[in-house]
Structures are given as structure tokens and as C-alpha cells.
Design an enzyme around this catalytic site. Structure first.
Site, short mmCIF file in Angstrom:
data_model
loop_
_atom_site.label_atom_id
_atom_site.label_comp_id
_atom_site.label_asym_id
_atom_site.label_seq_id
_atom_site.Cartn_x
_atom_site.Cartn_y
_atom_site.Cartn_z
N ARG A 244 37.96 26.73 18.25
CA ARG A 244 37.87 25.55 19.25
C ARG A 244 37.00 24.39 18.42
O ARG A 244 36.02 24.94 17.55
CB ARG A 244 37.19 25.92 20.58
CG ARG A 244 37.94 26.53 21.49
CD ARG A 244 39.19 25.74 21.98
NE ARG A 244 40.26 26.66 22.82
CZ ARG A 244 41.25 27.37 22.36
NH1 ARG A 244 41.54 27.30 21.33
NH2 ARG A 244 42.03 27.85 23.33
N GLU A 273 40.90 16.48 21.52
CA GLU A 273 42.30 16.53 20.78
C GLU A 273 43.24 15.72 21.39
O GLU A 273 43.45 15.68 22.75
CB GLU A 273 42.87 18.03 21.03
CG GLU A 273 41.98 18.88 19.91
CD GLU A 273 42.67 20.33 20.03
OE1 GLU A 273 43.27 20.84 20.97
OE2 GLU A 273 41.67 21.20 19.23
N HIS A 292 46.34 21.41 16.69
CA HIS A 292 46.12 22.64 17.35
C HIS A 292 47.49 23.52 17.59
O HIS A 292 48.08 23.42 18.61
CB HIS A 292 45.64 22.49 18.70
CG HIS A 292 45.09 23.60 19.34
ND1 HIS A 292 43.92 23.53 20.51
CD2 HIS A 292 45.26 25.08 19.52
CE1 HIS A 292 43.67 24.74 20.57
NE2 HIS A 292 44.54 25.58 20.26
O1 LIG Z 1 45.46 30.90 21.95
C1 LIG Z 1 44.85 30.26 21.97
O2 LIG Z 1 43.85 29.82 22.72
C2 LIG Z 1 44.97 29.23 20.87
O3 LIG Z 1 44.47 28.30 20.80
C3 LIG Z 1 45.88 29.44 19.71
O4 LIG Z 1 45.90 28.66 18.70
#
Ligand SMILES: O=C(O)C(=O)CO
Length: 668
Positions: A244, A273, A292
Site C-alpha cells: 500500500r 491513487e 495498482h
Molecule cells: O489484494 C490486494 O489488496 C491488492 O491490493 C492486490 O494488488
């Protein structure tokens, strides 16, 4: 036109950036009546009473107090992916609503993405692409270089399942692997990928050529990598973030990249984002940014949807929810978990057995589809664990018995490794038997309980939580094409027998009664009397050894023996046995004849033939296969025999256990 009978599930929309993936809509509509947020807002009074679940996709619908207050019949929220940092878990819990996510579905794709960013930033792939495609390029410089990946050092922060998958991939690049995690992995797991544990994050940062963030965002990991940490990294190092954005202090990162504190960064995640278009990170040549897309493969996204549907169906049927997220506060949440798996029955496609699934013929190993069964029956945990009528067709009973054996062996193999997950492996639990429900609606797995109630509760929780993972591994390992929900049941019977045997071994029965002495050889009597007297003196020292009332127990055992003898009076054991053998021989012959007579004439192989051929072929190779694949009549007999034994064990136990004081062995 939506089917009004299906349960109502709230989604954001069918279109737009947060809309449900269009390839998934048809699958979802098979099971649910999908209500868009707009439909809900337009008809709130009516729909608020009907919506039982929320299906989040792309972070929408946004879950807040107002929405939860307006959905009084809401049972579950399903969320795609591994991270739950965007959800207020305490608030969801306070509404009594359950939550499930899909950690296993994203493991491989996200690990792949981590490696892609690592390789791309090390070898300056984007810059290289620009040079190769630029209209101004006249020649390629021999002095344009990147960093070597092979043999370099990778530091993984967060060694959950995604982190571990990255380590497996990095091993292929002959990388030296360091990792930092809240809990150290098992030595065998470390050895399998050649990973070294760094208890101190600083140590990892100082030594790594690549630092990979694969940890979930919690208050503890917020800005885990700041100015100080970046300063510890090598000036040639690269930072890769697939977790993250807020794991990193972004301003400090910009500065470190601008001033050469670190060499490059590969970021699949940022905050916010997307970044504002004027953000300095967008202007840096030494940064690779992706939008992402860790889980953005067709395969992962489908698995995510399938996992979510499975959780929804389970929750709405009152069954244990696969991938249910414990609703503790995010303060305690841990690193990513999971390995990919799939739901065969959902799409109705036969992935596991490829071509065979598309053939018209119905194979003996096929079991009924579970979709409608789970959707329409209000089956509960009790129903799945309850014993159903024994009146099944013979063919089914052979099939069931063979499948039980196959499943038992496969499940036992699974718990002997950490493939299901580490928690299951750590339980050290043994399965005593597997019994498919005669209608194939459940796969009941009996596990041997341990002596402590606390341990049993723990085992039960872990097994229940991992039930869907077991099931999916059985499917993906092609053990069976279609495995019903796996339910774990305490094998109290085997525990009780083990306990009685244990107690009998250590129990002091006191002096033999007169009858025993008169019947035995006088010399043995003397010896046993001597040993008894020594026992007696021991037992007088500890009259209630192990909390057992030995006197009462002794009386019961003797009474039991007397009753047994009375019951057998006048019957010669030898002749009774002979009679039984004769009857059983006759039964076998009759059944064999009946089987021959019934054999169909066409070339199409029958389930029995397939099964018996396999049995014949395997016989020489594998003794245990014989046990699992006994012909029908033997199986039938074995079943009857087991039932008889069960009954007599039950009787013996109940008469014995009444005297076991505090050992609470009241039932068999
Ligand atoms: O699974 C998640 O939380 C993701 O962000 C995968 O990229």
C-alpha cells in the site's frame, strides 16, 4: 430480468471504473439478484429490507455507517483482494455483519507483479523502451546499463504468502533472500527458498539490493519506510512497493530518489491513487509507476469473484464462511496470506480434468453440482454434519466408499505439509476418517481430538477456517473434479477409545477376584497375587490416581466380565465363529453370482468395472489401495462388521466409563 427468488446483493454498478467486471456479471446473476447502488437509492424503502449482502468491487460501494444503518437484513460484505485497510472493521462488526475477502486469489498475480517491477526497475525497462522507440534515437549506447538481478540480495518485508511466493520466484534468480516479518517462518520453509530471517528491519535495509514491500497496511506499518530507513539503504538499491502507498513516506521517497539516496523505485501503489498529475514522482526517470494492478490478471480477478460468490453463498446458507475475515481492529491485522485456488462448480467448467469434463459421458467420480444445492437449500452446519439415511444405491455406496478412501488419503497428505497453511500444519492433528454424505452434499472429515479441551477448540477453529482451502486444494490437485463443502468433525469416539485404553493401561485393578484365582494355574495365581499385592500397596499410596475411583471402576469391570460370561454361557466360541464364517462365505458366493448376472453387455465401462479394473491393476502395487477399493460385498460386510463393533465398543465403553470419576467419558 432478475430472478426475484435469488438473494439480493448490492453492487456499485454494472458500468464505469468501479462497475462489476462485465465478464463476471452472468456468473453473479446465476446466484444473486444484483441491485445497483442507484437502484437502491431510488427504491430505498423497499430494497433496504431485501438486501442481504454487499459485493464490493474496485472499492465500491463505499461502506459507511449510513449505508449499514439502512440495510437491516445485511448478513455479509465480501471484498476482493487481500488488503482490508479501506474498511472500518470495528464498525462492520458492530452491525453484526460478517466480512470475507479473497487473500488466496491474489497471491500469485501480486507476487508476479513484484518481480515485474523489480526486474523493470533493475534493468531500466521503461527508459530502454523510450530509447528504442524514440524518433530521435540514432544509436544505442554501449554504456547504458542497469543493475544485475541474478545473484543480488533481495530483502522482503512481509513474509506472508505473497512474500513467500516472491521468495520462491527470487530463488530462480539465484538471489540471496533476506526477510523481515512479525513471525519467523519455519526453518524448513526458510531452507526451501534459502531465506534468512532479519529480526531487525535495519539489517535487511542495509544489506539489500532490492527491498520489496509485501506487508499489509496497519497502524504499525504506516510509513514503515521513512527518511531514516531510506537512508539506511544502499545508494544502488531499489525500493519496490506492491503493498500500500502509505507504507512509505512518499515525500521522503521523492527526496531520496532525487538526491541519489537510493537508485530506483517500482511502485504499484501510491497515495492517493492516482497521484495528482503534478506530483513529483511522475516526473522522475528512476521511478516506474503502475496503477495498482497487482491482482489485475483475468485469472486472479475471476478467482476473486468466485471466492466472493462462495463466501456469499455460504453466509446466506448459514454455513461456515470461506475466507471470513476475523473482525478484529486493523491494528492487529497481519501480513498478506494465501495461495491461489479456484471454484470449479461455480463456472461449471471443468478446469481440473480438462477435455474429459466436456465429454457427454458421466463419469463415476462426478458428483452433483453444488451451486443450486447451496443456493436453494437452507442447509445448515447441522445438516451437513448429520448422518443421513443409509439407504443408498449399491453403486453409490461403492463409489462413496472409494471416494472416502481417496479423500482421506489426500487430506492426510495435505495436513502433513504447510500447503494448506502454517496454522493447520502446526496443529499436528490426524484425520481418522472421511465420510462423504450419501447425497454428496458434504465431505465430513473426522479428526482425532487431543486431550485438552482448549487445544480441541483451537484445532476446531483453525480447521473450520481452512475448510475451503482444503476443498480447493483437493480440486486443484485434481483429487476429485467436484468436492462438496468440507466439514470437520471431532472424532470423539476415537478419542474416547484412546482414553479408555490409556486408562486401562495405567489403571490399578486391585486384587483378582476369587473366581479368577480358582480358574487359573496355581503358580500363575501366586505370581499374580504377589504382583497384585505390590500394586495394592502402590494404590494405597495414591488411591485416586489420575482422578479415577479405582474401587468403583474395578467393581464395574468385574461385573461387566461376569455379565459377558453369562451371555456366552452354553455357546461354544469355536462353533459360533465357524457358523459366522460359513454364513459369510455363502453371502459372498450369492453376491458374486448376482453381480455376474447383472453385468451389462455393452462396451461402455460401468462405474463398477472401472473401479474394479483399477483395483485389480493397483493390487500388486499398492496394498493400501486394496483397503480403499474393496469390492461391494466386502465393503458391505465391512460396514456391517464395523457397525457391530461400534455397538459393542459403545456398550463396553459406557459400562466402563461410568466409573472414571472426573474423566468425563460419559458417551461413546
Ligand atoms: O489484494 C490486494 O489488496 C491488492 O491490493 C492486490 O494488488
Amino acid at each position: 430480468m432478475q430472478n426475484q427468488e435469488l438473494p439480493c446483493v448490492l453492487i456499485s454498478s454494472f458500468e464505469g471504473p468501479y462497475g462489476v467486471n462485465e465478464d463476471h456479471v452472468e456468473d453473479l446473476k446465476k446466484h444473486f439478484n444484483l441491485i445497483t447502488m442507484q437502484e437502491f437509492l431510488e427504491n430505498k424503502t423497499h430494497l433496504s429490507q431485501k438486501i442481504q449482502a454487499i459485493y464490493i468491487w474496485g472499492g465500491k460501494p463505499h461502506i459507511d455507517q449510513e449505508l449499514l444503518q439502512s440495510l437491516p437484513t445485511l448478513k455479509i460484505i465480501v471484498n476482493p483482494g487481500a488488503g482490508l485497510d479501506h474498511l472500518d472493521l470495528n464498525m462492520i462488526a458492530s452491525f453484526g455483519v460478517k466480512l470475507a475477502n479473497t487473500p488466496h486469489a491474489v497471491t500469485n498475480s501480486t507476487a508476479d507483479m513484484g518481480m515485474a517491477l523489480l526486474l523493470a526497475s533493475a534493468r531500466r525497462i521503461l527508459e530502454g523502451n523510450e530509447i528504442a522507440t524514440s524518433p530521435d534515437t540514432k544509436h544505442f549506447s554501449i554504456n547504458w546499463m542497469g543493475q544485475e538481478v541474478t545473484g543480488s540480495t533481495l530483502g522482503i518485508i512481509g513474509m506472508g504468502n505473497i512474500g513467500y511466493k516472491i521468495a520462491q520466484r527470487a530463488k530462480g534468480f539465484e538471489m540471496k533472500i533476506l526477510y523481515h516479518n512479525r513471525n519467523r517462518r519455519k526453518v524448513e520453509e526458510e531452507q526451501a527458498v534459502g531465506a534468512h530471517y532479519c529480526a531487525q528491519l535495519d539489517e535487511l535495509l542495509q544489506q539489500s539490493d532490492f527491498v520489496m514491500l509485501a506487508v499489509s497496511l496497519t497502524p504499525q506499518t504506516h510509513k514503515l519506510i521513512g527518511k531514516r530507513e531510506l537512508g539506511l539503504m544502499k545508494p544502488t538499491a531499489s525500493l519496490v512497493n506492491i503493498g500500500r502507498g502509505q507504507l512509505v513516506d512518499q515525500d521522503a521517497l521523492v527526496e531520496a530518489l532525487q538526491t541519489g539516496i537510493i537508485k530506483t523505485a517500482g511502485l504499484d501503489v501510491t497515495y492517493p491513487e492516482p497521484l495528482p498529475r503534478s506530483h513529483p514522482l511522475l516526473k522522475l526517470k528512476n521511478v516506474i509507476l503502475t496503477p495498482h494492478i497487482g491482482s489485475a490478471t483475468h485469472q486472479s480477478r475471476r478467482l476473486m469473484m468466485e471466492n466472493m460468490v462462495e463466501s456469499l453463498l455460504a453466509a446466506l446458507s448459514g454455513l461456515p464462511i470461506p475466507n471470513e475475515s476475523p473482525l478484529f481492529s486493523s491494528k492487529e491485522s497481519t501480513v498478506y496470506l494465501g495461495v491461489r485456488f479456484s471454484v470449479q462448480w461455480l463456472s461449471g467448467k471443468n478446469h481440473a480434468l480438462g477435455e474429459r469434463g466436456r465429454m457427454r459421458k458421466k463419469f463415476w467420480y462426478e458428483s452433483p453440482s453444488l451451486g443450486p444445492h447451496l443456493t436453494h437449500n437452507t442447509s445448515s452446519w447441522e445438516n451437513l454434519t448429520k448422518h443421513t439415511s443409509k439407504k443408498t444405491r449399491k453403486e453409490d455406496s461403492i463409489r462413496k466408499r472409494a471416494l472416502d478412501g481417496i479423500l482421506c488419503r489426500a487430506l492426510s497428505d495435505l495436513i502433513s505439509t504447510s500447503e494448506v497453511n502454517q496454522d493447520v500444519y502446526d496443529l499436528n492433528v490426524e484425520f481418522s476418517k472421511v465420510s462423504l454424505a450419501p447425497d454428496f452434499s458434504a465431505c465430513r472429515v473426522y479428526w482425532k481430538t487431543s486431550l485438552s479441551a482448549e487445544q480441541n477448540d483451537h484445532i476446531e477453529t483453525v480447521l473450520r477456517r481452512s475448510a475451503s482451502r482444503f476443498r480447493h486444494l483437493l480440486i486443484t490437485h485434481q483429487i476429485l473434479r467436484n468436492v462438496p463443502p468440507v466439514v470437520f468433525i471431532r472424532d470423539k469416539e476415537s478419542a474416547a477409545i484412546a482414553e479408555v485404553n490409556r486408562l486401562l493401561e495405567i489403571a490399578d485393578f486391585g486384587p483378582p477376584d476369587e473366581k479368577d484365582l480358582t480358574q487359573s494355574d496355581p503358580s500363575e495365581c501366586k505370581a499374580s497375587a504377589a504382583s497384585v499385592s505390590s500394586h495394592v500397596s502402590e494404590s494405597t499410596v495414591q488411591p485416586s490416581l489420575f482422578g479415577i475411583n479405582h474401587e468403583a471402576l474395578h467393581k464395574q469391570i468385574m461385573e461387566y466380565k461376569r455379565n459377558k460370561e453369562k451371555g456366552h454361557e452354553g455357546v461354544s466360541i469355536g462353533s459360533a465363529e465357524q457358523e459366522r464364517e460359513q454364513v459369510s462365505m455363502l453371502q459372498k458366493q450369492v453376491k458374486k453370482k448376482m453381480k455376474k448376472a447383472k453385468r451389462p453387455k455393452d462396451d461402455d465401462i460401468t462405474p463398477q468395472e472401472y473401479f474394479l479394473n483399477r483395483y485389480d491393476n493397483q493390487l500388486d502395487k499398492d496394498d493400501t489401495f486394496f483397503e480403499e477399493c474393496k469390492p461391494e460385498y466386502e465393503l458391505q460386510e465391512a460396514l456391517e462388521k464395523l457397525e457391530l463393533e461400534d455397538n459393542s465398543i459403545c456398550e463396553e465403553q459406557s459400562s466402563l466409563t461410568a466409573g472414571l470419576g472426573e474423566n468425563k467419558l460419559k458417551k461413546c
